[in-house]
Design an enzyme around this catalytic site. Structure first.
Site, PDB file in Angstrom:
ATOM      1  CG  HIS A   1       0.751  13.096 -40.154  1.00  0.00           C
ATOM      2  ND1 HIS A   1       0.177  12.321 -41.144  1.00  0.00           N
ATOM      3  CD2 HIS A   1       1.804  12.378 -39.702  1.00  0.00           C
ATOM      4  CE1 HIS A   1       0.870  11.197 -41.273  1.00  0.00           C
ATOM      5  NE2 HIS A   1       1.870  11.224 -40.410  1.00  0.00           N
TER       6      HIS A   1
ATOM      7  CG  HIS B   1      11.056  20.602 -22.658  1.00  0.00           C
ATOM      8  ND1 HIS B   1      10.825  21.951 -22.479  1.00  0.00           N
ATOM      9  CD2 HIS B   1      12.318  20.501 -23.136  1.00  0.00           C
ATOM     10  CE1 HIS B   1      11.896  22.645 -22.823  1.00  0.00           C
ATOM     11  NE2 HIS B   1      12.820  21.783 -23.227  1.00  0.00           N
TER      12      HIS B   1
END
Length: 305
Positions: free
Chosen positions: A240, A231
């Site tokens: 990436h 979160h």
């Protein structure tokens, strides 16, 4: 004609489509609504039901961009001819064109190993039809039976749906800044992406990846297989996150950073731009720009690369 008289429609313009299609349009396709819908239009005199949806949308947007009295007159005259000779009424093998389901063509740029993974995601997602794959130096004729061609010339990809299927962050950024195209995201059906997260254009989320609420993922990022984004994380563009890597809550990752396979980042960490986090590393402290981090716990071995 009543709708034309009261001003809801025009005599010439993109033909109105079913209201249930509204949430299926790409930004490019949605441009057909920049003008009033019409009884007949550019798409109707250039194939009507005998053309596919992508061609129809391309023709509609062409009309939006080139609208003029002369074009309207041409469409009107051609419509009369089409009606008299009953041209373009039927689609191939069917009485009318198939319903629009949001599926449309997409072009991939890059035919390496990462491309194979993205192709699998797209085929599983079923939202796009892979029209072609482009590469600077194609080494094979196809990927899973999909043709690989040399990179297109000029503005061939302009306004077309495209995904850069290259794992290298710097190269992905270089290509993204040169292509004038409509970059789209793709999300594997097995991935869990919160509706309270935000995902950027061109980002690819692979199988079983998790993106939890209030996270913001930038443009052209890769959230690879099994990766977990907790979160309130923020990932800038061209990041990436490799397979099975985990970012704790409130982690910030700078542009162009690579998080290695199986790496872990504890909560509330700030990672700079163009950082490389080695496979299996555990990041326990903030990381400056251009650093390379290896080991458990993660140790900065160099920076200012």
């Amino acid at each position: 004609m009543f709708n034309v008289l009261i001003g809801d429609m025009s005599l010439i313009g993109p033909r109105p489509l079913l209201t249930q299609y509204m949430n299926l349009y790409s930004p490019f396709q949605n441009r057909r609504h920049e003008v009033k819908p019409g009884i007949t239009g550019w798409a109707q005199i250039n194939g009507r039901n005998a053309i596919d949806w992508e061609t129809k949308f391309n023709l509609d947007v062409y009309y939006v961009e080139h609208i003029s009295f002369v074009l309207d007159l041409r469409i009107l005259l051609q419509t009369i001819k089409k009606v008299v000779f009953r041209e373009g009424i039927n689609a191939e093998n069917t009485a009318t064109i198939e319903p629009f389901n949001g599926s449309t063509n997409v072009y991939l740029y890059g035919a390496g190993g990462h491309c194979h993974v993205v192709v699998d995601v797209l085929l599983s997602e079923g939202k796009y039809i892979i029209k072609s794959i482009f590469d600077d130096k194609p080494k094979e004729d196809s990927v899973f039976g999909i043709s690989v061609n040399k990179k297109p010339k000029g503005n061939y990809l302009i306004d077309k749906n495209c995904i850069i299927t290259i794992g290298n962050n710097a190269l992905r950024k270089k290509i993204a800044t040169t292509l004038k195209t409509n970059f789209v995201m793709t999300i594997h059906p097995s991935a869990v992406v919160s509706k309270f997260s935000k995902i950027g254009n061109g980002t690819q989320i692979m199988a079983t990846a998790v993106v939890n609420p209030e996270s913001i993922i930038g443009n052209h990022c890769i959230i690879n297989t099994g990766a977990i984004i907790e979160h309130h994380c923020v990932l800038e563009d061209f990041v990436h996150v490799s397979p099975n890597a985990t970012l704790g809550g409130n982690v910030v990752v700078g542009e162009g950073t690579q998080i290695g396979i199986g790496a872990s980042v504890i909560q509330n960490i700030i990672i700079g731009k163009n950082v490389v986090i080695g496979a299996g590393s555990v990041v326990l402290e903030n990381i400056p720009d251009n650093a390379v981090v290896v080991g458990v716990p993660g140790k900065i071995i160099k920076y200012n690369i």
